[in-house]
Design an enzyme around this catalytic site. Structure first.
Site, PDB file in Angstrom:
ATOM      1  N   HIS A  75       1.139  -1.418  -0.118  1.00  0.00           N
ATOM      2  CA  HIS A  75      -0.346  -0.329   0.299  1.00  0.00           C
ATOM      3  C   HIS A  75       1.059   1.517  -0.165  1.00  0.00           C
ATOM      4  CE1 HIS A  75      -3.635  -1.669   2.033  1.00  0.00           C
ATOM      5  NE2 HIS A  75      -3.426  -2.443   0.826  1.00  0.00           N
ATOM      6  N   TYR A 202      -9.173   5.452   7.267  1.00  0.00           N
ATOM      7  CA  TYR A 202      -9.373   5.815   9.216  1.00  0.00           C
ATOM      8  C   TYR A 202     -10.847   6.571   8.522  1.00  0.00           C
ATOM      9  CZ  TYR A 202      -5.251   2.552  10.240  1.00  0.00           C
ATOM     10  OH  TYR A 202      -3.832   2.329  10.281  1.00  0.00           O
ATOM     11  N   PRO A 293      -4.238  -0.217  18.546  1.00  0.00           N
ATOM     12  CA  PRO A 293      -3.908  -0.324  17.470  1.00  0.00           C
ATOM     13  C   PRO A 293      -3.978   0.653  16.329  1.00  0.00           C
ATOM     14  CG  PRO A 293      -6.185  -0.561  17.937  1.00  0.00           C
ATOM     15  CD  PRO A 293      -6.004  -0.785  18.861  1.00  0.00           C
ATOM     16  N   LYS A 297       1.057  -0.669  15.640  1.00  0.00           N
ATOM     17  CA  LYS A 297       2.485  -0.948  15.660  1.00  0.00           C
ATOM     18  C   LYS A 297       2.861  -1.920  16.555  1.00  0.00           C
ATOM     19  CE  LYS A 297       3.783   3.321  13.442  1.00  0.00           C
ATOM     20  NZ  LYS A 297       4.311   2.938  12.325  1.00  0.00           N
ATOM     21  N   TYR A 389       3.583   6.499  10.277  1.00  0.00           N
ATOM     22  CA  TYR A 389       3.199   5.193   9.832  1.00  0.00           C
ATOM     23  C   TYR A 389       4.310   4.228   8.783  1.00  0.00           C
ATOM     24  CZ  TYR A 389      -1.067   2.449   8.804  1.00  0.00           C
ATOM     25  OH  TYR A 389      -2.115   1.348   8.696  1.00  0.00           O
TER      26      TYR A 389
HETATM   27  C1  PHB Z   1      -5.973  -4.548  10.775  1.00  0.00           C
HETATM   28  O1  PHB Z   1      -5.446  -4.655   9.676  1.00  0.00           O
HETATM   29  O2  PHB Z   1      -6.051  -5.425  11.684  1.00  0.00           O
HETATM   30  C2  PHB Z   1      -5.311  -3.053  10.974  1.00  0.00           C
HETATM   31  C3  PHB Z   1      -4.581  -2.363  10.032  1.00  0.00           C
HETATM   32  C4  PHB Z   1      -4.513  -1.215  10.424  1.00  0.00           C
HETATM   33  C5  PHB Z   1      -4.387  -0.748  11.800  1.00  0.00           C
HETATM   34  C6  PHB Z   1      -4.717  -1.553  13.274  1.00  0.00           C
HETATM   35  C7  PHB Z   1      -5.527  -3.058  12.440  1.00  0.00           C
HETATM   36  O3  PHB Z   1      -3.621   0.629  12.369  1.00  0.00           O
END
Ligand code: PHB
Ligand code: APR
Length: 395
Positions: A75, A202, A293, A297, A389
């Protein structure tokens, strides 16, 4: 009693423990891994799914990246969204780096396969694991297949997670823990439906946070913010999809639904110990720190810790202990940069909990909306998110 000796006794066969073992094997350092759950249980845990560029580089350097290159989804950025307005943070354009969506279970499977091929000593289903004597002759005692074992080692490394045993062997007067509990939790689902987006979304919405991630071209991973004391039984599939539709909605876009194959609620907290080293005992990964989450990280922090610790143990084995003596300070310095980013992303994208008074709740929501709108209009703010990130340098 079966008595053995090794250079490094690793407690915990999660990603941190098995990756540390792979690094030590690569550097010719002897080790044994002692895990108290079954191989199947460890492999069955559903966890995170995003690897930083820094983590991909570590796995690649060890020849452990074939799976993620074959099945991982690279990505070049993420989408952030507020009240239906979605914008893209283009990591490649901003910092020239990417992330790879590749489930932790796949990383775990790749590491297990690597140790099988190496013929490593990874003991699953160990009982009564008891590390002792960090300031003298480190020893780990346990029962395996009904027989008592005693492993003496130059060093013991606790990669045994947030509730592990190794940390409990550090003197209480030595170890302090800095904590923050969040007034939100994540309800996560796995659904057998192709993702409705090519990169993660997000979203901040007045009802709460929502995220669209994925595991493969045919499996979607999605989350909604809930209160910490919510019960999964109160969330039917229809209620979950309705919340996701509402919170992720943006003009001209539709979220595809499908059969939910797994759902669970995970509380969010930040926690960091004051030291990752005591005598000849060391900590790495969740054993030393956990993050919410939101910044993806947890796994990446574990990888960074063991990349530093594995190199330091190899140098110590060759007669130079400088890197090992500075491991705890270096790893914690990097971890606090990761903690602040995870806290920033969590505060940026979540509404305050329902226990917060209405007027404060409104202010805090509007303030987050202002922050997110600022990010949407600032290349500089987006570059900072992109840099963090995709992963800070590991050294
Ligand atoms: C996930 O795909 O489980 C995932 C991806 C990004 C995050 C948290 C969980 O910030
Ligand atoms: N004895 C032996 N093994 C133990 C003990 C013990 N007393 N206590 C815990 N363990 C094992 C657990 O069963 C688990 O397999 O230690 C392992 C710790 O693994 P993780 O909790 O996955 O921690 P870590 O390897 O640091 O990986 C961090 O995993 O939990 C996720 O979100 C987290 O993505 C992050 C990553």
């Amino acid at each position: 009693m079966q008595r053995t000796r090794t250079q490094v006794a690793i407690i915990g066969a999660g990603p941190a423990g098995l990756l540390l073992g792979a690094i030590l094997a690569d550097r010719g350092v002897g080790f044994v891994v002692i895990e108290h759950r079954s191989r199947e249980h460890v492999l069955g845990r559903i966890r995170a799914g995003v690897l930083e560029q820094s983590s991909v580089d570590v796995l690649e350097s060890l020849g452990l990246a074939a799976g993620l290159h074959a099945e991982g989804l690279v990505h070049g950025g993420i989408f952030l969204q507020h009240e239906g307005e979605r914008f893209h943070v283009d990591f490649e354009a901003l910092v020239g780096r990417t992330v790879t969506v590749y489930g932790q279970q796949r990383v775990q499977a790749d590491l297990m396969a690597a140790h099988d091929a190496l013929g490593s000593t990874v003991l699953y289903d160990a009982a009564d694991v008891d590390p002792a004597d960090p300031e003298g002759e480190p020893v780990v005692r346990f029962v395996h297949e009904g027989e008592p074992h005693e492993v003496r080692a130059d060093f013991v490394v606790g990669t045994d997670g947030f509730h592990g045993v190794t940390k409990t062997r550090f003197p209480a007067t030595l170890v302090r823990t800095a904590e923050r509990a969040y007034d939100a939790a994540w309800l996560g689902i796995l659904a057998d439906v192709p993702p409705s987006t090519d990169e993660l979304i997000y979203a901040l919405h007045p009802d709460g946070f929502a995220m669209h991630s994925m595991r493969s071209p045919s499996v979607s991973r999605l989350y909604v913010q809930v209160d910490p004391d919510e019960r999964i039984e109160d969330w039917s599939d229809d209620r979950i999809w309705e919340a996701l539709d509402t919170r992720l909605a943006t003009p001209g876009w539709t979220l595809q639904h499908g059969p939910i194959t797994e759902k669970s609620i995970t509380r969010m907290r930040s926690s960091v110990v004051s030291t990752l080293a005591h005598g000849r005992f060391l900590l790495a990964g969740d054993a030393g720190h956990i993050v919410p989450p939101t910044g993806a990280k947890g796994l990446n922090s574990a990888i960074a810790d063991v990349a530093m610790l594995g190199a330091a143990l190899a140098e110590q084995s060759a007669g130079d202990d400088a890197a090992l003596r500075s491991y705890s300070d270096r790893a914690l310095e990097r971890q606090w940069k990761v903690q602040q980013f995870s806290e920033y992303m969590t505060d940026l994208l979540h509404v305050p909990g329902s226990a917060v008074p209405d007027d404060e709740r409104e202010f805090r929501y509007r303030s987050r909306l202002g922050r997110l709108r600022y990010v949407g209009g600032s290349r500089y703010a987006q570059q900072s998110i992109a840099e963090q990130y995709t992963g800070l340098v590991i050294r």
